[in-house]
Design a protein around this motif. Structure first.
Motif, PDB file in Angstrom:
ATOM      1  N   UNK A  46       1.205  -3.369  14.542  1.00  0.00           N
ATOM      2  CA  UNK A  46       1.180  -2.191  13.674  1.00  0.00           C
ATOM      3  C   UNK A  46       1.102  -2.609  12.213  1.00  0.00           C
ATOM      4  N   UNK A  47       0.568  -1.734  11.388  1.00  0.00           N
ATOM      5  CA  UNK A  47       0.442  -2.001   9.955  1.00  0.00           C
ATOM      6  C   UNK A  47       1.500  -1.193   9.215  1.00  0.00           C
ATOM      7  N   UNK A  48       2.747  -1.706   9.222  1.00  0.00           N
ATOM      8  CA  UNK A  48       3.836  -1.042   8.520  1.00  0.00           C
ATOM      9  C   UNK A  48       3.870  -1.527   7.074  1.00  0.00           C
ATOM     10  N   UNK A 106       6.123   3.639   5.983  1.00  0.00           N
ATOM     11  CA  UNK A 106       6.870   2.736   5.102  1.00  0.00           C
ATOM     12  C   UNK A 106       8.267   2.492   5.659  1.00  0.00           C
ATOM     13  N   UNK A 107       8.663   1.218   5.661  1.00  0.00           N
ATOM     14  CA  UNK A 107      10.032   0.904   6.054  1.00  0.00           C
ATOM     15  C   UNK A 107      10.742   0.212   4.898  1.00  0.00           C
ATOM     16  N   UNK A 108      11.976   0.633   4.646  1.00  0.00           N
ATOM     17  CA  UNK A 108      12.746   0.064   3.554  1.00  0.00           C
ATOM     18  C   UNK A 108      13.649  -1.052   4.033  1.00  0.00           C
ATOM     19  N   UNK A 109      14.045  -1.917   3.098  1.00  0.00           N
ATOM     20  CA  UNK A 109      14.977  -2.992   3.420  1.00  0.00           C
ATOM     21  C   UNK A 109      15.844  -3.277   2.202  1.00  0.00           C
ATOM     22  N   UNK A 110      16.973  -3.992   2.386  1.00  0.00           N
ATOM     23  CA  UNK A 110      17.827  -4.352   1.241  1.00  0.00           C
ATOM     24  C   UNK A 110      17.170  -5.355   0.294  1.00  0.00           C
ATOM     25  N   UNK A 152      16.122   3.242  12.558  1.00  0.00           N
ATOM     26  CA  UNK A 152      16.407   4.658  12.343  1.00  0.00           C
ATOM     27  C   UNK A 152      15.265   5.303  11.570  1.00  0.00           C
ATOM     28  N   UNK A 153      15.143   6.614  11.733  1.00  0.00           N
ATOM     29  CA  UNK A 153      14.120   7.360  10.998  1.00  0.00           C
ATOM     30  C   UNK A 153      14.723   8.640  10.436  1.00  0.00           C
ATOM     31  N   UNK A 199      11.871   9.715   1.643  1.00  0.00           N
ATOM     32  CA  UNK A 199      10.900   9.046   0.783  1.00  0.00           C
ATOM     33  C   UNK A 199      10.266   7.857   1.510  1.00  0.00           C
ATOM     34  N   UNK A 200      10.980   7.293   2.466  1.00  0.00           N
ATOM     35  CA  UNK A 200      10.430   6.291   3.368  1.00  0.00           C
ATOM     36  C   UNK A 200      10.673   6.789   4.788  1.00  0.00           C
ATOM     37  N   UNK A 201       9.891   6.275   5.744  1.00  0.00           N
ATOM     38  CA  UNK A 201       9.934   6.828   7.098  1.00  0.00           C
ATOM     39  C   UNK A 201      11.028   6.225   7.971  1.00  0.00           C
TER      40      UNK A 201
END
Length: 338
Positions: free
Chosen positions: A193-195, A170-174, A145-146, A214-216
């Motif tokens: 890709x360089x995430x 930037x991708x967030x995670x728990x 999701x974005x 704040x994150x993509x």
């Protein structure tokens, strides 16, 4: 006087014998009776389910669904105890060190029991030696999701944008080691890709930052993301599993959207600390299975985008071993390490 001394000496010898038997791990008859009565009455006090992530995420949602059902089934309060941090390692370590008496359950994940041992150089617990598996509870897809303000609406657009802006998506995670993290690493390695990975102490705080742009993006468990998709606050891009989700039938899989062969599924289960008595394991297992077979409970899980999963204890152990091999290879190939 002689009788008194003889009686006293006999008591002393009995005490010494009992102490010697205890030291050798042999229980006296009264001790056996006491333990049998205690186990026979199990449970006779509240039980806790340790959740290694913050409230509001999928692990927490499933634990609370199970706690309601088990409270009714076992006749004692089942309390959810959130212990977030370090990709689930803090909560897992606490549960592993809890008394092995059946009064502590652990709601673990593919991260705590199949990924972290490959990702972290050192764990504060042993996922095999410190726990006894009971059964899986549910499997869920992850959803890419974005935030709606991001300039991409599809997998191909995301890949193109990430390659044009290396290190800026930037991708967030728990947390490091959680399945959303490894889902992101798998995507990164398969697409070149360089995430940038941003770990949080649970899905809820990561989701807060995603909703605030704040994150993509996030590869979040479907149950904790679907409400925001339905409300229009997040844009669904793709599902991580091999097949589309019945809850979001118009959302393509990542594989069919441009990354052939991509597949990642999150799963959640219940464990008890090692050395928990077999009769207690059996009673807990029977109660858990009965709850999972309840149509009301099953609907709560499917409404969240998950699927009920029930294993025998032996099958669950074999499944964990297979998942450890699979995700260990993914971690190694991605180069991720903590």
């Amino acid at each position: 006087m002689r009788t008194s001394r003889t009686f006293t000496r006999r008591l002393s010898l009995q005490a010494i014998a009992a102490a010697s038997m205890a030291a050798l791990g042999v229980m006296t008859a009264p001790a056996v009776r006491a333990q049998t009565q205690t186990r026979g009455d199990f449970p006779n006090k509240p039980i806790s389910i340790v959740v290694p992530f913050s409230a509001g995420g999928t692990t927490d949602i499933l634990a609370r669904i199970m706690s309601q059902g088990l409270t009714a089934e076992l006749g004692q309060p089942i309390v959810v105890d959130n212990k977030p941090g370090a990709g689930g390692n803090i909560g897992a370590a606490l549960a592993a060190k809890a008394p092995a008496d059946g009064y502590t359950l652990f709601m673990g994940t593919v991260g705590t029991h199949a990924i972290n041992q490959a990702l972290y150089k050192k764990l504060p617990y042993d996922p095999v030696q410190d726990f006894v598996p009971l059964t899986r509870v549910a499997t869920v897809p992850n959803l890419l999701v974005s935030h709606p303000n991001q300039p991409f609406k599809s997998v191909k657009e995301l890949i193109a944008y990430a390659k044009a802006n290396p290190g800026k998506v930037a991708y967030g995670s728990p947390g490091a080691g959680a399945s959303p993290h490894v889902s992101g690493e798998l995507f990164r390695s398969m697409t070149g890709t360089d995430l940038m990975h941003v770990p949080y102490k649970g899905s809820a705080p990561a989701m807060t930052d995603l909703l605030g742009n704040q994150i993509a993006i996030m590869f979040d468990n479907l149950p904790s993301a679907i409400q925001h998709v339905r409300s229009g606050k997040l844009r669904p891009i793709a599902i991580t599993t091999a097949k589309r989700s019945p809850e979001l039938p118009d959302v393509p899989t990542i594989a069919e959207a441009g990354v052939p062969g991509y597949e990642a599924t999150s799963w959640f289960g219940l464990w008890v600390p090692a050395k928990t008595p077999v009769d207690v394991q059996t009673k807990l297992y029977a109660a858990i299975v009965k709850v999972l077979k309840d149509p009301v409970v099953a609907k709560k899980i499917t409404d969240q985008g998950g699927n009920v999963a029930i294993d025998s204890q032996e099958d669950f152990a074999r499944f964990i071993a297979a998942e450890s091999r699979k995700w260990g290879k993914v971690v190694k190939d991605s180069g991720a390490e903590m």
